[in-house]
Write a protein that holds these residues in place. Structure first.
Motif, PDB file in Angstrom:
ATOM      1  N   ILE A  16       0.863  -1.183   0.000  1.00 10.07           N
ATOM      2  CA  ILE A  16       0.000   0.000   0.000  1.00 10.07           C
ATOM      3  C   ILE A  16       0.894   1.226   0.000  1.00 10.07           C
ATOM      4  O   ILE A  16       1.807   1.337   0.811  1.00 10.07           O
ATOM      5  CB  ILE A  16      -0.908   0.051   1.246  1.00 10.07           C
ATOM      6  N   ASP A  17       0.619   2.154  -0.894  1.00  8.49           N
ATOM      7  CA  ASP A  17       1.366   3.409  -0.965  1.00  8.49           C
ATOM      8  C   ASP A  17       0.364   4.541  -0.747  1.00  8.49           C
ATOM      9  O   ASP A  17      -0.478   4.815  -1.601  1.00  8.49           O
ATOM     10  CB  ASP A  17       2.041   3.537  -2.326  1.00  8.49           C
ATOM     11  N   ILE A  18       0.436   5.176   0.426  1.00  9.96           N
ATOM     12  CA  ILE A  18      -0.476   6.268   0.744  1.00  9.96           C
ATOM     13  C   ILE A  18       0.235   7.589   0.505  1.00  9.96           C
ATOM     14  O   ILE A  18       1.270   7.868   1.112  1.00  9.96           O
ATOM     15  CB  ILE A  18      -0.974   6.187   2.200  1.00  9.96           C
ATOM     16  N   GLY A  19      -0.314   8.394  -0.380  1.00 12.71           N
ATOM     17  CA  GLY A  19       0.258   9.700  -0.682  1.00 12.71           C
ATOM     18  C   GLY A  19      -0.736  10.811  -0.447  1.00 12.71           C
ATOM     19  O   GLY A  19      -1.892  10.570  -0.077  1.00 12.71           O
ATOM     20  N   VAL A  67      -2.466 -14.736   0.852  1.00 13.24           N
ATOM     21  CA  VAL A  67      -1.666 -13.591   1.266  1.00 13.24           C
ATOM     22  C   VAL A  67      -1.855 -13.337   2.753  1.00 13.24           C
ATOM     23  O   VAL A  67      -2.974 -13.256   3.254  1.00 13.24           O
ATOM     24  CB  VAL A  67      -2.063 -12.327   0.470  1.00 13.24           C
ATOM     25  N   HIS A  68      -0.744 -13.211   3.467  1.00  9.81           N
ATOM     26  CA  HIS A  68      -0.822 -12.995   4.915  1.00  9.81           C
ATOM     27  C   HIS A  68      -0.049 -11.766   5.377  1.00  9.81           C
ATOM     28  O   HIS A  68      -0.002 -11.492   6.581  1.00  9.81           O
ATOM     29  CB  HIS A  68      -0.286 -14.217   5.654  1.00  9.81           C
ATOM     30  N   THR A  69       0.574 -11.044   4.452  1.00 10.30           N
ATOM     31  CA  THR A  69       1.363  -9.884   4.842  1.00 10.30           C
ATOM     32  C   THR A  69       0.959  -8.658   4.029  1.00 10.30           C
ATOM     33  O   THR A  69       0.698  -8.749   2.824  1.00 10.30           O
ATOM     34  CB  THR A  69       2.871 -10.137   4.635  1.00 10.30           C
ATOM     35  N   VAL A  70       0.915  -7.531   4.705  1.00  8.57           N
ATOM     36  CA  VAL A  70       0.597  -6.249   4.070  1.00  8.57           C
ATOM     37  C   VAL A  70       1.651  -5.235   4.503  1.00  8.57           C
ATOM     38  O   VAL A  70       1.934  -5.092   5.694  1.00  8.57           O
ATOM     39  CB  VAL A  70      -0.803  -5.739   4.485  1.00  8.57           C
ATOM     40  N   GLY A  71       2.248  -4.555   3.526  1.00  7.26           N
ATOM     41  CA  GLY A  71       3.226  -3.520   3.821  1.00  7.26           C
ATOM     42  C   GLY A  71       2.702  -2.162   3.396  1.00  7.26           C
ATOM     43  O   GLY A  71       1.958  -2.053   2.419  1.00  7.26           O
ATOM     44  N   LEU A  72       3.104  -1.143   4.118  1.00  2.00           N
ATOM     45  CA  LEU A  72       2.608   0.204   3.873  1.00  2.00           C
ATOM     46  C   LEU A  72       3.762   1.183   3.792  1.00  2.00           C
ATOM     47  O   LEU A  72       4.671   1.168   4.623  1.00  2.00           O
ATOM     48  CB  LEU A  72       1.670   0.615   5.016  1.00  2.00           C
ATOM     49  N   GLY A  73       3.726   2.041   2.768  1.00  2.00           N
ATOM     50  CA  GLY A  73       4.671   3.146   2.668  1.00  2.00           C
ATOM     51  C   GLY A  73       3.916   4.447   2.801  1.00  2.00           C
ATOM     52  O   GLY A  73       2.837   4.612   2.212  1.00  2.00           O
ATOM     53  N   ILE A  74       4.464   5.380   3.586  1.00  2.00           N
ATOM     54  CA  ILE A  74       3.747   6.631   3.837  1.00  2.00           C
ATOM     55  C   ILE A  74       4.744   7.774   4.000  1.00  2.00           C
ATOM     56  O   ILE A  74       5.837   7.580   4.552  1.00  2.00           O
ATOM     57  CB  ILE A  74       2.849   6.482   5.091  1.00  2.00           C
ATOM     58  N   PRO A  75       4.433   8.973   3.509  1.00  9.49           N
ATOM     59  CA  PRO A  75       5.370  10.088   3.624  1.00  9.49           C
ATOM     60  C   PRO A  75       5.430  10.630   5.047  1.00  9.49           C
ATOM     61  O   PRO A  75       4.467  10.530   5.810  1.00  9.49           O
ATOM     62  CB  PRO A  75       4.791  11.138   2.668  1.00  9.49           C
ATOM     63  N   ARG A  82       7.877   1.896  14.387  1.00  7.55           N
ATOM     64  CA  ARG A  82       7.186   1.785  13.085  1.00  7.55           C
ATOM     65  C   ARG A  82       5.724   1.370  13.238  1.00  7.55           C
ATOM     66  O   ARG A  82       5.191   0.604  12.440  1.00  7.55           O
ATOM     67  CB  ARG A  82       7.936   0.827  12.156  1.00  7.55           C
ATOM     68  N   GLN A  83       5.075   1.933  14.235  1.00  6.61           N
ATOM     69  CA  GLN A  83       3.665   1.656  14.475  1.00  6.61           C
ATOM     70  C   GLN A  83       2.765   2.866  14.204  1.00  6.61           C
ATOM     71  O   GLN A  83       1.621   2.708  13.824  1.00  6.61           O
ATOM     72  CB  GLN A  83       3.450   1.215  15.937  1.00  6.61           C
ATOM     73  N   ARG A  84       3.328   4.061  14.373  1.00  2.78           N
ATOM     74  CA  ARG A  84       2.540   5.280  14.260  1.00  2.78           C
ATOM     75  C   ARG A  84       3.201   6.260  13.293  1.00  2.78           C
ATOM     76  O   ARG A  84       4.429   6.315  13.189  1.00  2.78           O
ATOM     77  CB  ARG A  84       2.384   5.961  15.630  1.00  2.78           C
ATOM     78  N   VAL A  85       2.371   7.054  12.622  1.00  2.00           N
ATOM     79  CA  VAL A  85       2.869   8.163  11.822  1.00  2.00           C
ATOM     80  C   VAL A  85       2.950   9.387  12.723  1.00  2.00           C
ATOM     81  O   VAL A  85       1.951   9.784  13.326  1.00  2.00           O
ATOM     82  CB  VAL A  85       1.947   8.455  10.626  1.00  2.00           C
ATOM     83  N   VAL A  86       4.143   9.957  12.830  1.00  2.00           N
ATOM     84  CA  VAL A  86       4.309  11.154  13.654  1.00  2.00           C
ATOM     85  C   VAL A  86       3.608  12.340  12.994  1.00  2.00           C
ATOM     86  O   VAL A  86       2.832  13.055  13.632  1.00  2.00           O
ATOM     87  CB  VAL A  86       5.799  11.464  13.869  1.00  2.00           C
ATOM     88  N   PHE A  87       3.884  12.527  11.712  1.00  2.00           N
ATOM     89  CA  PHE A  87       3.274  13.633  10.971  1.00  2.00           C
ATOM     90  C   PHE A  87       3.477  13.415   9.484  1.00  2.00           C
ATOM     91  O   PHE A  87       4.607  13.250   9.042  1.00  2.00           O
ATOM     92  CB  PHE A  87       3.898  14.968  11.396  1.00  2.00           C
ATOM     93  N   ALA A  88       2.391  13.390   8.730  1.00  2.10           N
ATOM     94  CA  ALA A  88       2.471  13.306   7.274  1.00  2.10           C
ATOM     95  C   ALA A  88       2.005  14.649   6.718  1.00  2.10           C
ATOM     96  O   ALA A  88       0.797  14.931   6.697  1.00  2.10           O
ATOM     97  CB  ALA A  88       1.597  12.171   6.740  1.00  2.10           C
ATOM     98  N   PRO A  89       2.919  15.517   6.292  1.00  4.55           N
ATOM     99  CA  PRO A  89       2.576  16.908   5.987  1.00  4.55           C
ATOM    100  C   PRO A  89       1.592  17.096   4.847  1.00  4.55           C
ATOM    101  O   PRO A  89       0.880  18.096   4.805  1.00  4.55           O
ATOM    102  CB  PRO A  89       3.932  17.541   5.653  1.00  4.55           C
TER     103      PRO A  89
END
Length: 304
Positions: A16-19, A67-75, A82-89
């Motif tokens: 998953i790529d969240i932009g 499928v048993h694994t999901v990976g996420l990329g986030i700005p 690696r559990q929380r997003v501090v801030f995605a501007p």
């Protein structure tokens, strides 16, 4: 490439790529991305963003029940665990968000998360321009500047998880203030945003990044000064990287790098001059384009 990375290519995983403008998902199996889909990123807060991401993933889980694994990329910066997003501007309402827990609750699967530039670095190292190399650095030059380091087939996060933040190194002491509140960082003086800002000021009218490069290539003196200054600073930063960690390959992607040979020739020349007497940086264009984030996120879930 390590044996672990090679084996990871063969196991199915969802990325998953969240932009800021879109969410993209896809299934990675046998080194190829399948069923790539995307939708606009909601602008009503983080629960809606996670709902939208989960809605894109569920059809893949139904189609590929193994499928048993999901990976996420986030700005933006993420917590050290690696559990929380501090801030995605660039995503509305993304401050201190429990992303991993939120997606796990929505999907019922193990979820891993990583910074978007880092997962793109992993993708290019494993399946892209740096495939087969022992070490690589990926740099994205777009609205901002991000990067990631891959050593021996694995992301190098550093002790605090912030390794590879090339966009935040100081390039011009006392220079423009970056979005992170720091003066004169590489991102503040050499990103697409910085190029458009400086070209607009120099030419006394609104100028986009693409137009600035087009004018420079057609011989406009002021536009040339702006874009050559940015490319030189990127080359100097790469030369510093070469001296510090000595990567085998440096890969550059992002919208600004899409200018093509003009960009790469100038960056390589600046890097060569600054690294003379040490080792010549081997700079290559990225190969995976807009799908690098999804591919890298899926790989990161498998490689840990």
């Amino acid at each position: 490439m390590t044996q672990q990375a090679t084996e990871a290519e063969q196991r199915p995983s969802i990325g998953i790529d969240i932009g800021g403008t879109k969410i993209a998902v896809g299934l990675l199996v046998d080194g190829e991305i399948r069923d790539f889909h995307s939708s606009p990123t909601p602008e009503t807060g983080w629960p809606a963003v996670l709902d939208a991401a989960a809605a894109l993933v569920r059809p893949l889980l139904e189609q590929y029940p193994g499928v048993h694994t999901v990976g996420l990329g986030i700005p933006g910066p993420i917590s050290t665990d690696r559990q929380r997003v501090v801030f995605a501007p660039n995503i509305f309402g993304f401050t201190d968000v429990p992303v991993v827990q939120g997606l796990h609750e929505r999907l019922g699967l193990r979820v891993s998360m990583e910074n978007d530039a880092k997962v793109a670095a992993l993708a290019e190292a494993t399946l892209g321009a740096a495939r087969g190399s022992s070490s690589s650095v990926y740099i994205t030059v777009s609205t901002g500047i991000g990067s990631g380091i891959v050593l021996g087939g694995r992301l190098w996060r550093g002790f605090h998880g912030v390794a590879g933040e090339l966009g935040h190194i100081v390039s011009v002491t006392g220079g423009p203030i970056s979005g992170a509140g720091q003066a004169g960082t590489l991102e503040a003086v050499a990103s697409g945003t910085a190029i458009a800002r400086d070209a607009s000021y120099a030419l006394n009218r609104e100028v986009s990044t693409a137009e600035a490069f087009a004018l420079a290539q057609s011989g406009d003196r002021l536009a040339g000064l702006v874009v050559r200054g940015a490319m030189t600073r990127i080359g100097l930063a790469i030369a510093d990287l070469q001296k510090v960690i000595d990567p085998e390959v440096v890969v550059i992607g992002g919208g600004v790098a899409g200018v093509g040979p003009y960009f790469f020739e100038h960056v390589q020349a600046a890097a060569d001059e600054a690294a003379a007497g040490f080792a010549r940086p081997q700079i290559r264009p990225a190969l995976l384009g807009s799908r690098a984030g999804v591919i890298g996120a899926a790989l990161s879930a498998l490689l840990g």
